[in-house]
Every structure is written in structure tokens, then in C-alpha cells.
Design an enzyme around this catalytic site. Structure first.
Site, PDB file in Angstrom:
ATOM      1  N   ASP A  98       0.821  -1.209   0.000  1.00 25.54           N
ATOM      2  CA  ASP A  98       0.000   0.000   0.000  1.00 25.54           C
ATOM      3  C   ASP A  98       0.857   1.262   0.000  1.00 25.54           C
ATOM      4  O   ASP A  98       2.042   1.242   0.341  1.00 25.54           O
ATOM      5  CB  ASP A  98      -0.948   0.020   1.197  1.00 25.54           C
ATOM      6  CG  ASP A  98      -0.225  -0.105   2.533  1.00 25.54           C
ATOM      7  OD1 ASP A  98       0.725  -0.911   2.627  1.00 25.54           O
ATOM      8  OD2 ASP A  98      -0.583   0.613   3.480  1.00 25.54           O
ATOM      9  N   GLU A 134       0.007  -1.298   5.735  1.00 27.33           N
ATOM     10  CA  GLU A 134       1.109  -0.835   6.592  1.00 27.33           C
ATOM     11  C   GLU A 134       0.959   0.634   6.934  1.00 27.33           C
ATOM     12  O   GLU A 134       1.301   1.063   8.042  1.00 27.33           O
ATOM     13  CB  GLU A 134       2.452  -1.080   5.889  1.00 27.33           C
ATOM     14  CG  GLU A 134       3.677  -0.818   6.764  1.00 27.33           C
ATOM     15  CD  GLU A 134       4.197   0.616   6.699  1.00 27.33           C
ATOM     16  OE1 GLU A 134       5.093   0.964   7.494  1.00 27.33           O
ATOM     17  OE2 GLU A 134       3.716   1.395   5.848  1.00 27.33           O
TER      18      GLU A 134
END
Length: 383
Positions: A82, A144
Site C-alpha cells: 500500500d 502498513e
């Protein structure tokens, strides 16, 4: 099979072109399913067994684990899929189009850190993974940038215990063996509203919060005096008051006041201990005003992390790079990987480019990163 992989720059381009933004705000948050599908296909083409896992409690997010080889130990290479959201008005380029200019590769995720998977794939196209003597694992995680839900879920559910792990966050190829943790809390005080002309008929939440802040400041001083880790540039736990809001009019007794704060603990400090210290610090206010003060998490906490400085992983990487390991103040998924095996944070690109408009990775990192991945795979999976 390896010849079917696109060239390095085309892999990089495809990763950047596939949006995978993580955000706490639902309207900005995106699934990483398309990116996981890309990675799963490429690692399958290299001969890896690929498992895709839905991550509970997320908005259609997935982890991917690619594995090759059998037996115990081996090496885990990990990274997150991400990115943070982007401010369109501050970017001078399309964030989802890989652009090369002045020896830099521009795009959202070039440094932090989708590009790391392009380096892994490119390095492994020259390796016959079916001949490895120890397992090699590639982990791609979700979320994350917000909750670290992917790394948390993987560490809690996997039976894998590699010999060691490397997380490819942008460290300018400077190996990191420790970092601080992060705890963010909201302190809420509930008062009783009333007209300011008669203070005795209400309970002013701002005044109670003023009292609470005094005790929090005493905790900040105590943390600084009691805990020390010389290797950090800020060698003690920090406590920051980041946001406060209370009241709605000058002539009303404030009924509610809210404070957002964070603590960045040193490695070795447990989250339970820190929560206990905060609750103890605020106990005088809670006892004086029963039921009016509460403390809650703003985000899931992240513990501090440290890889033993004498571990073989540290020795091998320091020798390969010709540099000593370091410590940093920012957080990564390393505390969760460290519960499985000794872990280093080490990857191409600079942390100074992370979360910035016109994010880029300098092309000077390409050759040494490819060589480093090849060398660590050879050392930990062939010996």
C-alpha cells in the site's frame, strides 16, 4: 518460465500504475487486490508456490506469501503493497505513471515501497528457485500505512520460522536493526455544561484537562529520566501532545474536552507497561472526578523493535554492504516480523522521499539493490 517476466522497468511501471492507497477515511481507502494479483502471477512464473490471504478487519485487503524450497529456516523478504494518499495539487507528475527524469524514477510508491518488489523479481529471474537448499519466502502485506493489519495478521497466524527476514523499506541501503514504537491515545474529559455566569452549576472539562495535562507532563519528564538508549538521535521515549479541542462558546461551561497524544517507546518497553504508566499518571484526576476521564487508543499500537547486534544476519549484511547497522525513530512492520525471526529493515530509496509529493527513487540504487538481494538469497538459501 523466467523469460516471460517483463523487463525490470516494466514491472516497476505496472506496480506504480496499480493504485493501492491505504487510508483511515473510507472514501480514500482502496483494495490492494489488483496489485496482489500482479505479484502473485509474476512469482508463480518464477516457480514459487503462492498463497493469497484475506486480511480480517480490512476493506478487501490481502497478503501474499510466495514460497520456494522446503525444510526449516531460510530467508523472508517482506514489504507492504500500500501507499499513502496523495495531494493532487502538490504533484507535478501523474502519481500513477512511472516517469524517469534526471536519474530519478518518479511515482507514488517508487520508494515507499512498491518498487522493492520489482527489485526482488528482477534479481530472482537469474535464480533457479527449485534448487534452493533452504526456503525463500516473499511476503507482500496490506495496510502498513494505517493499521499494519497485514503484518499483524501474518505474524499471529503463520507457522513459518525463517532464519531471518529483511523488510525493504527505503533506508538508502543503510541496514536498520532497531526503531522506536508508536502509541497514540485520546484522553477525553466529560464535564457538565452550564452558563458561565454560575460556574458552580457545571463542571468545566477544560479545567479538568488542564489538571490532566500537568500529570501527563510529569510522565513525560519521568520517561526521559528513567529510560535511555544511546544509539538513537533522541535517546529517550518521547511524549507529544498533538491536538486538543474543547468547548463551543466563551459563555458556556465546557462540557467536553479531547486531547490526542502519542508516545514513542524505546525497544524493550512493553505496550502494557506504558499503558499502565499513563493510567497511573492520570489516576489522581480520575479519583478526584470519578467517571469523567477516559483513555482510548487512536490507532493500534506498535511496539519498539530491535534485532540482536550479534546475530548472523547483522554480521552478513554489514559485511556485504561494508557499513554498520543503524537505528531510526520511525516505525515499520519489523516488530511483527521480529516475533518470527531476527529482522533487519533494508531497502533502496530514501525515507526522505516517503509520503512526499513527486516521490522518487534514484536510479543509482538499482544495481546495488539487485546485487544485495542476489547475495543474501545465495547466503541464506544456498549455504
Amino acid at each position: 518460465m523466467k523469460n516471460v517476466l517483463p523487463p525490470f522497468i516494466e514491472i516497476y511501471r505496472a506496480l506504480i500504475a496499480t493504485p493501492s492507497i491505504s487510508a483511515t477515511e473510507a472514501s480514500l481507502d482502496q483494495s490492494n487486490a489488483s496489485l496482489i494479483t500482479l505479484l502473485a502471477g509474476w512469482f508463480s512464473d518464477l516457480g514459487f508456490n503462492v498463497e493469497v490471504q484475506p486480511v480480517p478487519g480490512t476493506r478487501n485487503k490481502f497478503n501474499m506469501l510466495a514460497s520456494s524450497g522446503h525444510g526449516a529456516g531460510g530467508l523472508l523478504l517482506a514489504g507492504h503493497t500500500d501507499t499513502v494518499p496523495f495531494d493532487d495539487g502538490r504533484w507535478t507528475r501523474d502519481p500513477f505513471t512511472l516517469t524517469e527524469h534526471d536519474n530519478k524514477l518518479y511515482g507514488l510508491g517508487t520508494a515507499d515501497m512498491k518498487g522493492f518488489f520489482a527489485f526482488i523479481l528482477d534479481a530472482l529471474r537469474a535464480v533457479d528457485v527449485t534448487q534452493l537448499k533452504k526456503p525463500l519466502y516473499i511476503l507482500a502485506t496490506a495496510d502498513e500505512e494505517t493499521s499494519m493489519a497485514g503484518a499483524r495478521y501474518f505474524s499471529e497466524t503463520t507457522a513459518l520460522r525463517p532464519d531471518c527476514a529483511i523488510i525493504g523499506e527505503p533506508t538508502s541501503l543503510q541496514p536498520i536493526r532497531a526503531h522506536k514504537g508508536h502509541i497514540s491515545n485520546v484522553v477525553r474529559v466529560l464535564g457538565q455544561s452550564g452558563h458561565s455566569s454560575d460556574p458552580a452549576r457545571g463542571v468545566n472539562a477544560i479545567e479538568l484537562m488542564h489538571d490532566a495535562i500537568g500529570h501527563i507532563m510529569q510522565l513525560r519528564d519521568s520517561l526521559k529520566a528513567r529510560y535511555h538508549y544511546e544509539a538513537f538521535t533522541v535517546p529517550y521515549p518521547t511524549l507529544n501532545l498533538g491536538h486538543i479541542h474543547g468547548g463551543d462558546a466563551s459563555n458556556r461551561i465546557c462540557a467536553c474536552c479531547e486531547l490526542h497524544m502519542d508516545i514513542r517507546p524505546l525497544p524493550g518497553m512493553t505496550l502494557n507497561d506504558l499503558n499502565g504508566l499513563l493510567n497511573d499518571a492520570l489516576a489522581p484526576v480520575s479519583e478526584r472526578w470519578p467517571g469523567r476521564l477516559t483513555v482510548a487508543e487512536l490507532h493500534p499500537p506498535i511496539p519498539g523493535y530491535e534485532c540482536p547486534p550479534d546475530h548472523q544476519l547483522v554480521e552478513v549484511v554489514e559485511k556485504l554492504l561494508g557499513t554498520k547497522t543503524d537505528v531510526v525513530n520511525y516505525c515499520t512492520e519489523a516488530p511483527f516480523m521480529q516475533t518470527l525471526c531476527p529482522t533487519l529493515v533494508l531497502g533502496p530509496g530514501s525515507i526522505n522521499q516517503a509520503h512526499q509529493p513527486d516521490e522518487y527513487l534514484e536510479t543509482r540504487f538499482i544495481k546495488p539493490t539487485r546485487e544485495l538481494i542476489t547475495q543474501v538469497v545465495h547466503h541464506f538459501c544456498w549455504h
